[in-house]
Design an enzyme around this catalytic site. Structure first.
Site, PDB file in Angstrom:
ATOM      1  N   CYS A   9       0.759  -1.254  -0.178  1.00  0.00           N
ATOM      2  CA  CYS A   9       0.059  -0.045  -0.084  1.00  0.00           C
ATOM      3  C   CYS A   9       0.860   1.107   0.025  1.00  0.00           C
ATOM      4  O   CYS A   9       0.455   2.329  -0.695  1.00  0.00           O
ATOM      5  CB  CYS A   9      -0.953  -0.009   1.198  1.00  0.00           C
ATOM      6  SG  CYS A   9      -2.378  -1.103   0.916  1.00  0.00           S
ATOM      7  N   ASP A  32      10.307  -6.786  -8.458  1.00  0.00           N
ATOM      8  CA  ASP A  32      10.753  -7.297  -6.864  1.00  0.00           C
ATOM      9  C   ASP A  32      11.875  -6.911  -6.354  1.00  0.00           C
ATOM     10  O   ASP A  32      13.000  -6.951  -7.178  1.00  0.00           O
ATOM     11  CB  ASP A  32      10.697  -8.877  -7.145  1.00  0.00           C
ATOM     12  CG  ASP A  32      10.599  -9.380  -5.714  1.00  0.00           C
ATOM     13  OD1 ASP A  32       9.477 -10.143  -5.576  1.00  0.00           O
ATOM     14  OD2 ASP A  32      11.523  -9.403  -4.872  1.00  0.00           O
ATOM     15  N   HIS A  48      -6.207  -2.561  -1.223  1.00  0.00           N
ATOM     16  CA  HIS A  48      -5.636  -3.457  -0.462  1.00  0.00           C
ATOM     17  C   HIS A  48      -6.797  -4.777  -0.102  1.00  0.00           C
ATOM     18  O   HIS A  48      -7.825  -4.761   0.260  1.00  0.00           O
ATOM     19  CB  HIS A  48      -5.385  -3.064   1.021  1.00  0.00           C
ATOM     20  CG  HIS A  48      -4.757  -3.957   2.041  1.00  0.00           C
ATOM     21  ND1 HIS A  48      -3.609  -4.262   2.180  1.00  0.00           N
ATOM     22  CD2 HIS A  48      -5.261  -4.955   2.741  1.00  0.00           C
ATOM     23  CE1 HIS A  48      -3.252  -5.029   2.874  1.00  0.00           C
ATOM     24  NE2 HIS A  48      -4.317  -5.628   3.342  1.00  0.00           N
ATOM     25  N   ASN A  89       1.592 -16.446  -4.160  1.00  0.00           N
ATOM     26  CA  ASN A  89       1.858 -17.434  -3.199  1.00  0.00           C
ATOM     27  C   ASN A  89       0.548 -17.165  -2.078  1.00  0.00           C
ATOM     28  O   ASN A  89       0.710 -15.655  -1.795  1.00  0.00           O
ATOM     29  CB  ASN A  89       3.096 -16.951  -2.422  1.00  0.00           C
ATOM     30  CG  ASN A  89       4.350 -17.517  -3.493  1.00  0.00           C
ATOM     31  OD1 ASN A  89       4.267 -18.509  -3.997  1.00  0.00           O
ATOM     32  ND2 ASN A  89       5.539 -16.448  -3.668  1.00  0.00           N
ATOM     33  N   HIS A 100      -0.598  -8.488   0.709  1.00  0.00           N
ATOM     34  CA  HIS A 100      -1.471  -7.721   0.023  1.00  0.00           C
ATOM     35  C   HIS A 100      -1.234  -8.485  -1.329  1.00  0.00           C
ATOM     36  O   HIS A 100      -0.117  -8.706  -1.758  1.00  0.00           O
ATOM     37  CB  HIS A 100      -0.697  -6.379  -0.039  1.00  0.00           C
ATOM     38  CG  HIS A 100      -1.282  -5.246  -0.987  1.00  0.00           C
ATOM     39  ND1 HIS A 100      -1.633  -4.044  -0.870  1.00  0.00           N
ATOM     40  CD2 HIS A 100      -1.936  -5.375  -2.471  1.00  0.00           C
ATOM     41  CE1 HIS A 100      -2.234  -3.194  -1.826  1.00  0.00           C
ATOM     42  NE2 HIS A 100      -2.150  -4.289  -2.786  1.00  0.00           N
ATOM     43  N   HIS A 102      -0.594 -10.156  -4.501  1.00  0.00           N
ATOM     44  CA  HIS A 102       0.124  -9.845  -5.848  1.00  0.00           C
ATOM     45  C   HIS A 102       0.438 -10.964  -6.542  1.00  0.00           C
ATOM     46  O   HIS A 102       0.716 -12.033  -6.172  1.00  0.00           O
ATOM     47  CB  HIS A 102       1.641  -9.268  -5.201  1.00  0.00           C
ATOM     48  CG  HIS A 102       2.163 -10.024  -4.118  1.00  0.00           C
ATOM     49  ND1 HIS A 102       2.014 -10.077  -2.886  1.00  0.00           N
ATOM     50  CD2 HIS A 102       3.256 -10.883  -4.239  1.00  0.00           C
ATOM     51  CE1 HIS A 102       2.695 -10.773  -2.239  1.00  0.00           C
ATOM     52  NE2 HIS A 102       3.631 -11.324  -3.062  1.00  0.00           N
ATOM     53  N   HIS A 104       3.510 -12.700  -9.106  1.00  0.00           N
ATOM     54  CA  HIS A 104       4.603 -12.644  -9.347  1.00  0.00           C
ATOM     55  C   HIS A 104       4.933 -12.863 -10.970  1.00  0.00           C
ATOM     56  O   HIS A 104       4.319 -14.003 -11.214  1.00  0.00           O
ATOM     57  CB  HIS A 104       5.589 -13.783  -8.499  1.00  0.00           C
ATOM     58  CG  HIS A 104       5.774 -13.655  -7.113  1.00  0.00           C
ATOM     59  ND1 HIS A 104       6.865 -13.137  -6.542  1.00  0.00           N
ATOM     60  CD2 HIS A 104       4.999 -13.723  -6.199  1.00  0.00           C
ATOM     61  CE1 HIS A 104       6.639 -13.209  -5.258  1.00  0.00           C
ATOM     62  NE2 HIS A 104       5.338 -13.507  -4.982  1.00  0.00           N
TER      63      HIS A 104
HETATM   64  P1  5GP Z   1       5.560 -13.273  -1.285  1.00  0.00           P
HETATM   65  O1  5GP Z   1       6.408 -14.393  -0.633  1.00  0.00           O
HETATM   66  O2  5GP Z   1       4.598 -12.467  -0.395  1.00  0.00           O
HETATM   67  O3  5GP Z   1       4.377 -13.873  -2.382  1.00  0.00           O
HETATM   68  O4  5GP Z   1       6.237 -12.213  -1.990  1.00  0.00           O
HETATM   69  C1  5GP Z   1       6.735 -11.120  -1.556  1.00  0.00           C
HETATM   70  C2  5GP Z   1       7.619 -10.481  -2.380  1.00  0.00           C
HETATM   71  O5  5GP Z   1       7.748  -9.199  -2.171  1.00  0.00           O
HETATM   72  C3  5GP Z   1       9.013 -11.039  -2.375  1.00  0.00           C
HETATM   73  O6  5GP Z   1       9.501 -11.594  -3.493  1.00  0.00           O
HETATM   74  C4  5GP Z   1       9.899  -9.983  -1.743  1.00  0.00           C
HETATM   75  O7  5GP Z   1      11.200  -9.863  -2.246  1.00  0.00           O
HETATM   76  C5  5GP Z   1       9.116  -8.828  -2.430  1.00  0.00           C
HETATM   77  N1  5GP Z   1       9.532  -7.525  -1.516  1.00  0.00           N
HETATM   78  C6  5GP Z   1       9.231  -7.517  -0.031  1.00  0.00           C
HETATM   79  N2  5GP Z   1       9.407  -6.097   0.263  1.00  0.00           N
HETATM   80  C7  5GP Z   1       9.482  -5.561  -0.897  1.00  0.00           C
HETATM   81  C8  5GP Z   1       9.838  -4.248  -1.086  1.00  0.00           C
HETATM   82  O8  5GP Z   1       9.735  -3.257  -0.082  1.00  0.00           O
HETATM   83  N3  5GP Z   1       9.887  -3.688  -2.239  1.00  0.00           N
HETATM   84  C9  5GP Z   1       9.845  -4.593  -3.490  1.00  0.00           C
HETATM   85  N4  5GP Z   1       9.969  -3.979  -4.667  1.00  0.00           N
HETATM   86  N5  5GP Z   1       9.581  -5.779  -3.149  1.00  0.00           N
HETATM   87  C10 5GP Z   1       9.460  -6.185  -1.952  1.00  0.00           C
HETATM   88 ZN    ZN Z   2      -1.906  -3.402   1.248  1.00  0.00          ZN
END
Ligand code: 5GP
Ligand code: ZN
Length: 114
Positions: A9, A32, A48, A89, A100, A102, A104
């Site tokens: 957010c 990422d 969100h 994920n 939140h 997302h 990939h």
């Molecule tokens: P999840 O494991 O929740 O599916 O993926 C979260 C992703 O967010 C991870 O691949 C991590 O590297 C990325 N990430 C976490 N914090 C930040 C951030 O502050 N900025 C960016 N650009 N990516 C982030």
């Molecule tokens: Zn959010």
């Protein structure tokens, strides 16, 4: 996690920096911070929602747009020909770290499962 605290957010509100790939009213795509492939982009709704269990809170057009923007980001970064993976994920066993929703978008190398 409240919307005030949520890092995605904060990125959507422009309060935290990110390398933006695609920016529009309801959906944002950015690189990422810890990319696990040569191309690794995250596509988020600006609204969100924590996970897929809450996806009903998003307008249908935004859900569709998440996938269209994933394709647009892949095209912009040159991986449509080689191919790319779009992955959510969802929850602890899948390794969700940011609650939140997302997508990939990963490409630029041969990707396996999981
Ligand atoms: P999840 O494991 O929740 O599916 O993926 C979260 C992703 O967010 C991870 O691949 C991590 O590297 C990325 N990430 C976490 N914090 C930040 C951030 O502050 N900025 C960016 N650009 N990516 C982030
Ligand atoms: Zn959010």
């Amino acid at each position: 996690m409240s919307e005030a605290e949520c890092i995605f957010c904060k990125i959507a509100r422009g309060e935290m920096d990110a390398e933006v790939v695609h920016d529009e009213d309801d959906v944002l795509a950015f690189k990422d911070i810890n990319g696990k492939a040569p191309v690794h982009v995250l596509v988020i709704p600006r609204q969100h929602v924590a996970n897929l269990e809450e996806i009903g809170d998003l307008p249908d057009a935004v859900v569709k747009r998440l996938f269209e923007v994933s394709s647009a980001a892949a095209q912009k970064l040159g991986v449509t020909e080689g191919g790319y993976a779009v992955r959510v994920n969802n929850g602890p066993d899948a390794g969700q770290e940011v609650f939140h929703l997302h997508l990939h978008v990963m490409g630029g190398k041969r990707l396996g499962m999981p």
